[in-house]
Design an enzyme around this catalytic site. Structure first.
Site, PDB file in Angstrom:
ATOM      1  N   ASP A  26      89.971  26.810 -43.995  1.00  0.00           N
ATOM      2  CA  ASP A  26      90.948  26.898 -45.093  1.00  0.00           C
ATOM      3  C   ASP A  26      90.342  26.727 -46.483  1.00  0.00           C
ATOM      4  O   ASP A  26      90.747  27.398 -47.427  1.00  0.00           O
ATOM      5  CB  ASP A  26      92.152  25.975 -44.868  1.00  0.00           C
ATOM      6  CG  ASP A  26      91.835  24.494 -44.903  1.00  0.00           C
ATOM      7  OD1 ASP A  26      90.643  24.119 -44.816  1.00  0.00           O
ATOM      8  OD2 ASP A  26      92.796  23.699 -45.004  1.00  0.00           O
ATOM      9  N   THR A  34      95.154  23.629 -48.629  1.00  0.00           N
ATOM     10  CA  THR A  34      95.654  24.212 -47.383  1.00  0.00           C
ATOM     11  C   THR A  34      96.783  25.201 -47.651  1.00  0.00           C
ATOM     12  O   THR A  34      96.817  26.298 -47.083  1.00  0.00           O
ATOM     13  CB  THR A  34      96.188  23.113 -46.448  1.00  0.00           C
ATOM     14  OG1 THR A  34      95.089  22.329 -46.010  1.00  0.00           O
ATOM     15  CG2 THR A  34      96.885  23.685 -45.240  1.00  0.00           C
TER      16      THR A  34
END
Ligand code: GP9
Ligand code: MN
Length: 650
Positions: A479, A304
């Site tokens: 992501d 992330t």
């Protein structure tokens, strides 16, 4: 003289069998673990042999350090070294189950993150894992019991030296064979799994330590001249804006929706004849939405945080660890800071601990005005919580309210979390069944994706109800992968096709939607990646990027080069994929035709050079030597997120 000689002999006779047992146990345990717990793609007899032999040298060398201790201490030091090596091995096994990767020192510094991983770690630990420590217990009992009499004598150099020599000889033999099979293994590093495959877990840890120390010394040695080469490259890579889109969202608010673990294959997928993501699918046809169907994630270990790092800075994440963690104190010229000069207020919304991925620190270096973390969300019940924070629906509900309190125009990022490995969800909240491959991560993946899709629809409705929708650009991006290649067997069932290297690269596609009121939408097939987001969005906001050091390029520009570099040096482009140092034709999935090899090499050199320059910039903190015209530098000390937290009434 006579006495000390016999004492030494006695010591040898008593200690050596125990030592040999320890070496043998550690060797075998490590070999079996490397073979069964890691996915190392061992190919051929030589590699099999290396995998078998590689724990021996380091087990012998490290355990023989106990020879230097005097008397009974050498027994306890043997046990201590043995235990530490076992813990290192086991920690990597657990880590690998989650990340398909090995621990690196920079990731170890994020103790808070490891603590926060809590729930997931439990799902990664299996009852049979006790086996990793049976040998430690055996050794402890042997050493602790009175049956093994701890001889008080010391080893003489003439005993220690041959043992260490043998250990080193085995290690060098190992290294020589490894270098023969894979030249430049240590100088180029390739992939952490290569180092483990060829040199073993413990040598990998040593290698990683040396590399980390090397990297931290780079910052000290860098000076202002080092930025010139980077600047020359990014200037030559600059893609001028597309006039049709430049300023299409000028002065509008920006909302990024960070779609956790979202892969593109979900979008057109039907599970038992049912769409998994009906709302996102409907956005593909929306007249004010651009949808990019050849958009790839470029994240590595930072997951992330790598995605965030790229979209805020248009700089690559680091080859190992997370720049968020190790480079949180660097100078940046990130999106919130660029837009501050245009009168924007910036904020991140994330229903998790603010310290995860060191966000509460690095956001200050990015110039974020507000950070609404878990402590900004109220009245949460147990049902509202996922493993990494607030479930997406209550998260959007409360974030929407907070959003309305911000002065306009604002630049914001809302980070979803409930669609995260291992994709657990209360079954009362689900509206679609599970898949039935028998692999729980894959089977659950669709339920949390559907929940996220519903949450996103809810957020769009909230925007409409608040009236913000007319004046807000919404960018949705996946992501990183949610299903790692460890699950490709189950994925073959899901996709009803073989997952070849090319298909595996295709699975790294993540969705990108850019919704701008009044803008002409459509499906855009341009190949691009997360590195390209910043210049694309800035140009839509009417902000020129030419003077900034950005490694990406506007996806809508005619000058945009369709070459997507992955963090491991692989790349994809419409005609050529480079995967694991082999070139493929993505249309056929077969090795590339000779006629295109020259172009493939050219792309490869460009990808390598780009990663090298980005790494140089980030590791040496080179932006501290460069301020673009019209940019006001950020002082992290000006930022404090305490006021964004709320005191919950008792
Ligand atoms: C944690 C969340 C998940 O706050 O963003 O991070 P990931 O595990 O996907 O890197
Ligand atoms: Mn993530």
């Amino acid at each position: 003289m006579e006495k000390s000689k016999s004492l030494n002999k006695k010591t040898v006779n008593k200690y050596v069998p125990l030592f040999v047992l320890a070496v043998a146990m550690l060797w075998i345990k490590t070999y079996v673990s490397q073979k069964m717990q890691f996915k190392l793609d061992v190919d051929g007899v030589l590699q099999e042999f290396l995998l078998f032999i590689n724990p021996l040298g380091s087990a012998l060398l490290l355990l023989s350090l106990s020879f230097f201790f005097k008397g009974a201490r050498k027994y306890w030091s043997l046990l201590l070294i043995y235990t530490l090596m076992s813990v290192l091995l086991y920690a990597n096994v657990v880590y690998f189950r989650f990340f398909s990767d090995f621990i690196t020192l920079p990731t170890l510094f994020q103790t808070q993150n490891f603590g926060d991983l809590g729930g997931s770690i439990i799902t990664l630990i299996q009852p049979t894992d006790v086996l990793f420590f049976v040998d430690v217990i055996v050794l402890a009992i042997l050493i602790g019991s009175n049956r093994v009499k701890k001889e008080s004598g010391n080893f003489k150099t003439k005993v220690i030296l041959p043992v260490i020599t043998i250990a080193l000889a085995i290690s060098f033999f190992n290294l020589a064979l490894a270098e023969k099979d894979r030249p430049q293994l240590l100088t180029r590093g390739f992939d952490r799994s290569y180092i483990v495959k060829y040199l073993g877990m413990y040598n990998y840890a040593l290698y990683d330590t040396v590399e980390t120390l090397k990297s931290s010394s780079q910052r000290v040695l860098a000076d202002s001249d080092d930025k010139t080469e980077v600047l020359n490259y990014t200037k030559s890579n600059y893609a001028k804006p597309n006039e049709d889109y430049f300023g299409a969202a000028e002065d509008m608010n920006v909302v990024y929706l960070h779609l956790e673990s979202f892969q593109t294959f979900l979008l057109d997928y039907e599970l038992d004849g049912e769409e998994v993501t009906p709302f996102l699918n409907s956005l593909i046809g929306d007249q004010n939405t651009l949808y990019f169907d050849n958009f790839f994630h470029q994240t590595a270990q930072g997951k992330t945080s790598d995605a965030e790092f790229m979209l805020e800075n248009s700089l690559y994440g680091l080859p190992k660890g997370s720049a968020f963690i190790t480079k949180g104190q660097n100078t940046y010229q990130a999106a919130p800071a660029i837009l501050k000069d245009k009168g924007y207020t910036s904020a991140v919304f994330h229903g998790n601990n603010g310290t995860f991925w060191n966000r509460s620190e690095i956001y200050k270096s990015f110039g974020y005005d507000h950070f609404f973390d878990i402590e900004s969300y109220t009245n949460l019940t147990e049902e509202d919580m996922a493993e990494y924070g607030v479930m997406d629906k209550p998260f959007f509900e409360q974030s929407g309210e907070l959003l309305e309190t911000l002065p306009e125009p604002f630049y914001t990022k809302l980070m979803t979390v409930s669609h995260h490995f291992p994709y657990h969800i209360n079954q009362d909240l689900t509206t679609i069944g599970k898949a039935t491959t028998g692999d729980p991560s894959v089977d659950n993946y669709f339920q949390t994706a559907r929940y996220a899709d519903e949450a996103i629809e809810q957020f769009f409705t909230q925007l409409e109800e608040s009236g913000l929708d007319d004046n807000t650009m919404v960018v949705l991006y996946g992501d990183h992968y949610g299903i790692s290649d460890n699950h490709n067997q189950a994925m073959e069932q899901i996709l009803s096709k073989e997952i070849t290297p090319v298909e595996n690269a295709n699975l790294q596609r993540v969705p990108l939607f850019i919704h701008v009121p009044g803008m002409k939408g459509g499906v855009d097939h341009t190949y691009g990646g997360q590195i390209d987001l910043l210049p694309t969005v800035m140009h839509m906001l009417g902000v020129e990027t030419e003077n900034y050091i950005h490694f990406g390029a506007d996806l809508l520009s005619e000058d945009h080069e369709e070459l997507v570099t992955f963090r491991n040096g692989d790349y994809v482009s419409p005609e050529i994929y480079s995967i694991g140092e082999k070139y493929y034709n993505p249309k056929t999935g077969l090795p590339l035709e000779d006629a295109q090899l020259e172009q493939a090499e050219k792309f490869q050199q460009q990808s390598n050079y780009e990663l090298e320059l980005s790494d140089q910039l980030v590791t040496s903190d080179l932006l501290r030597f460069y301020t673009p015209d019209g940019f006001t530098p950020i002082d992290p000390a000006d930022y404090n997120y305490q006021n964004d937290k709320v005191e919950e009434a008792e």
